[in-house]
Motif scaffolding. Structure first.
Motif, PDB file in Angstrom:
ATOM      1  N   VAL A  12       0.843  -1.200   0.000  1.00 39.95           N
ATOM      2  CA  VAL A  12       0.000   0.000   0.000  1.00 39.95           C
ATOM      3  C   VAL A  12       0.879   1.251   0.000  1.00 39.95           C
ATOM      4  N   GLY A  13       1.954   1.214   0.798  1.00 38.29           N
ATOM      5  CA  GLY A  13       2.878   2.346   0.838  1.00 38.29           C
ATOM      6  C   GLY A  13       3.527   2.601  -0.503  1.00 38.29           C
ATOM      7  N   ARG A  14       3.908   1.509  -1.183  1.00 38.07           N
ATOM      8  CA  ARG A  14       4.546   1.681  -2.497  1.00 38.07           C
ATOM      9  C   ARG A  14       3.532   2.193  -3.517  1.00 38.07           C
ATOM     10  N   LYS A  15       2.333   1.637  -3.496  1.00 35.92           N
ATOM     11  CA  LYS A  15       1.291   2.071  -4.440  1.00 35.92           C
ATOM     12  C   LYS A  15       0.969   3.557  -4.257  1.00 35.92           C
ATOM     13  N   GLY A  16       0.967   4.001  -3.019  1.00 33.20           N
ATOM     14  CA  GLY A  16       0.607   5.389  -2.735  1.00 33.20           C
ATOM     15  C   GLY A  16       1.781   6.337  -2.701  1.00 33.20           C
ATOM     16  N   ASN A  17       2.967   5.882  -3.156  1.00 30.59           N
ATOM     17  CA  ASN A  17       4.161   6.736  -3.227  1.00 30.59           C
ATOM     18  C   ASN A  17       4.485   7.396  -1.882  1.00 30.59           C
ATOM     19  N   ALA A  18       4.314   6.609  -0.813  1.00 32.08           N
ATOM     20  CA  ALA A  18       4.479   7.186   0.523  1.00 32.08           C
ATOM     21  C   ALA A  18       5.899   7.664   0.772  1.00 32.08           C
ATOM     22  N   ARG A  19       6.897   6.918   0.295  1.00 31.48           N
ATOM     23  CA  ARG A  19       8.278   7.327   0.565  1.00 31.48           C
ATOM     24  C   ARG A  19       8.634   8.609  -0.181  1.00 31.48           C
ATOM     25  N   THR A  20       8.044   8.828  -1.353  1.00 28.94           N
ATOM     26  CA  THR A  20       8.235  10.107  -2.041  1.00 28.94           C
ATOM     27  C   THR A  20       7.733  11.249  -1.168  1.00 28.94           C
ATOM     28  N   LEU A  21       6.586  11.043  -0.532  1.00 33.01           N
ATOM     29  CA  LEU A  21       6.012  12.084   0.322  1.00 33.01           C
ATOM     30  C   LEU A  21       6.859  12.303   1.574  1.00 33.01           C
ATOM     31  N   LEU A  22       7.368  11.215   2.166  1.00 33.30           N
ATOM     32  CA  LEU A  22       8.204  11.335   3.362  1.00 33.30           C
ATOM     33  C   LEU A  22       9.468  12.148   3.068  1.00 33.30           C
ATOM     34  N   ILE A  23      10.108  11.840   1.944  1.00 31.25           N
ATOM     35  CA  ILE A  23      11.325  12.562   1.571  1.00 31.25           C
ATOM     36  C   ILE A  23      11.008  14.023   1.272  1.00 31.25           C
ATOM     37  N   ASP A  24       9.933  14.230   0.524  1.00 28.64           N
ATOM     38  CA  ASP A  24       9.550  15.596   0.162  1.00 28.64           C
ATOM     39  C   ASP A  24       9.270  16.446   1.395  1.00 28.64           C
ATOM     40  N   GLN A  25       8.651  15.865   2.406  1.00 26.30           N
ATOM     41  CA  GLN A  25       8.345  16.621   3.619  1.00 26.30           C
ATOM     42  C   GLN A  25       9.625  17.064   4.333  1.00 26.30           C
ATOM     43  N   LEU A  26      10.637  16.187   4.370  1.00 24.24           N
ATOM     44  CA  LEU A  26      11.915  16.585   4.978  1.00 24.24           C
ATOM     45  C   LEU A  26      12.577  17.680   4.158  1.00 24.24           C
ATOM     46  N   ILE A  27      12.486  17.567   2.829  1.00 21.30           N
ATOM     47  CA  ILE A  27      13.058  18.599   1.958  1.00 21.30           C
ATOM     48  C   ILE A  27      12.354  19.934   2.192  1.00 21.30           C
ATOM     49  N   GLN A  28      11.037  19.905   2.348  1.00 20.39           N
ATOM     50  CA  GLN A  28      10.305  21.135   2.657  1.00 20.39           C
ATOM     51  C   GLN A  28      10.767  21.736   3.977  1.00 20.39           C
ATOM     52  N   THR A  29      10.899  20.877   4.983  1.00 29.10           N
ATOM     53  CA  THR A  29      11.255  21.339   6.325  1.00 29.10           C
ATOM     54  C   THR A  29      12.615  22.026   6.349  1.00 29.10           C
ATOM     55  N   TYR A  30      13.560  21.479   5.590  1.00 30.23           N
ATOM     56  CA  TYR A  30      14.929  21.993   5.646  1.00 30.23           C
ATOM     57  C   TYR A  30      15.303  22.834   4.421  1.00 30.23           C
ATOM     58  N   ALA A  31      14.340  23.216   3.610  1.00 31.63           N
ATOM     59  CA  ALA A  31      14.621  24.070   2.450  1.00 31.63           C
ATOM     60  C   ALA A  31      15.282  25.366   2.907  1.00 31.63           C
ATOM     61  N   SER A  32      16.230  25.839   2.116  1.00 30.94           N
ATOM     62  CA  SER A  32      16.979  27.082   2.382  1.00 30.94           C
ATOM     63  C   SER A  32      17.853  27.004   3.632  1.00 30.94           C
ATOM     64  N   SER A  33      18.040  25.816   4.182  1.00 27.84           N
ATOM     65  CA  SER A  33      18.817  25.674   5.422  1.00 27.84           C
ATOM     66  C   SER A  33      20.311  25.537   5.173  1.00 27.84           C
ATOM     67  N   GLY A  34      20.681  25.183   3.940  1.00 25.49           N
ATOM     68  CA  GLY A  34      22.078  24.877   3.667  1.00 25.49           C
ATOM     69  C   GLY A  34      22.456  23.452   3.995  1.00 25.49           C
ATOM     70  N   TYR A  35      21.502  22.663   4.506  1.00 19.35           N
ATOM     71  CA  TYR A  35      21.760  21.253   4.758  1.00 19.35           C
ATOM     72  C   TYR A  35      21.944  20.514   3.426  1.00 19.35           C
ATOM     73  N   ILE A  36      22.581  19.349   3.512  1.00 19.86           N
ATOM     74  CA  ILE A  36      22.692  18.438   2.382  1.00 19.86           C
ATOM     75  C   ILE A  36      21.820  17.219   2.672  1.00 19.86           C
ATOM     76  N   PHE A  37      20.965  16.851   1.728  1.00 17.03           N
ATOM     77  CA  PHE A  37      20.187  15.613   1.863  1.00 17.03           C
ATOM     78  C   PHE A  37      20.986  14.498   1.188  1.00 17.03           C
ATOM     79  N   ASP A  38      21.388  13.516   1.991  1.00 13.35           N
ATOM     80  CA  ASP A  38      22.216  12.403   1.513  1.00 13.35           C
ATOM     81  C   ASP A  38      21.338  11.161   1.433  1.00 13.35           C
ATOM     82  N   PHE A  39      21.116  10.686   0.199  1.00 17.76           N
ATOM     83  CA  PHE A  39      20.240   9.530   0.013  1.00 17.76           C
ATOM     84  C   PHE A  39      20.912   8.203   0.377  1.00 17.76           C
ATOM     85  N   GLU A  40      22.196   8.214   0.635  1.00 18.45           N
ATOM     86  CA  GLU A  40      22.958   7.014   1.005  1.00 18.45           C
ATOM     87  C   GLU A  40      22.630   5.861   0.047  1.00 18.45           C
TER      88      GLU A  40
END
Length: 321
Positions: free
Chosen positions: A245-273
């Protein structure tokens, strides 16, 4: 250049070690003593010292095999390498550290780091790998424009799916999700010790206020989740899992996007490892993340027949590319 010494971590002040890592241009959460003590309790270090002052250090994840100390990259620790002061060029000490590594250890099963240049000491085999990095250096709308068209489309689908996102301090549901939906696809299975280690890693990160666990719920049920390590201006996508269900609903895309929103303009680096799997690397690249190369080194000077046995096992498990 001063002398490079091999030291057990009990031979120096851990606060001195952590202060050095924190001030190093190469700083990384994996290299702090509190992290190393979890993933590699017997860790040692090569230390370059000049007149009592540390100039460069190299953490070594050491374990005992066949009565020998060997170096092996641990789980949940993508890379280590050499850490310098701001006044020391990494290229000026790299060869000396690697020569010292092969002098002190007869077997380096794997050791990952950002080793620069094309030429390394000839006794080492080198496997080139990539992680994917996404600088959060601009406002969110600009960051989102870096997503591929397909990723933006899947994000809209996720937003319309009816997900509820929830932060948590509990890692057990994430481990259960992984056990139920991913473990069976991993060759050789996943040992219970790997999950036990993950719990310890999350606890160590939480003690440093560096752990974020976020779940995606549908109709009140957890269907996807992720553990992020947030430390030293870097967000590491350390562990994740999703149900069908999580894969069908693209849940991980949303989880990542929310972190990107939270830290936008922060100068942080998002490392996908990124793991060495093309489909996953492609997913991460679709966010606009760029590959960053690192190296996995191997060195085998074991007595025959151990040398032959280990070389065969490593080739079978992870062929060099």
């Amino acid at each position: 250049m001063g002398n490079i010494h091999l030291l057990p971590h009990t031979a120096f002040s851990l606060s001195r070690w952590d202060a050095f890592i924190a001030a190093s241009p190469q700083r990384m959460v994996y290299a702090y003593s509190w992290y190393l003590e979890v993933v590699s309790p017997q860790w040692q270090a090569l230390v370059l010292e000049e007149e009592g002052i540390w100039k460069a250090i190299m953490p070594l994840p050491v374990q005992k095999k066949w009565g020998l100390n060997v170096v092996q990259q641990p789980f949940y620790c993508q890379f280590l390498g050499i850490f310098t002061t701001s006044s020391v060029e990494l290229t000026s000490v790299q060869t000396a550290f690697l020569e010292a590594l092969s002098t002190h250890f007869r077997y380096v099963s794997s050791y990952s780091g950002r080793f620069l240049g094309e030429q390394l000491p000839p006794q080492f085999e080198r496997q080139r790998c990539c992680t994917h990095l996404f600088p959060l250096d601009t406002p969110y709308p600009t960051l989102r424009q870096r997503y591929s068209p397909d990723r933006r489309m899947n994000l809209r689908r996720a937003q319309n799916f009816g997900w509820e996102l929830q932060e948590s301090r509990e890692i057990a549901p994430l481990i259960q999700l992984f056990q139920e939906n991913h473990a069976a696809n991993i060759q050789g299975g996943v040992a219970e010790t790997a999950y036990k280690l993950l719990r310890k890693v999350e606890e160590a990160l939480r003690q440093q206020n560096a752990a974020r666990i976020v779940y995606a719920l549908k109709d009140g049920k957890i269907e996807a989740g992720a553990l992020f390590a947030v430390h030293d201006q870097r967000i590491i996508y350390l562990f994740n899992a999703a149900s069908p269900v999580g894969r069908k609903g693209n849940a991980r895309t949303l989880l990542i996007d929310q972190l990107i929103q939270t830290y936008a303009s922060s100068g942080y680096i998002f490392d996908f490892e990124s793991p060495e799997k093309a489909s996953i690397a492609s997913f991460y690249a679709s966010f606009g993340a760029q590959p960053e190369q690192y190296s996995v080194l191997h060195y085998n000077n074991l007595p025959f027949p151990l040398k032959q046995i280990q070389a065969y096992r490593r080739r079978k498990a992870s062929p060099l590319v």
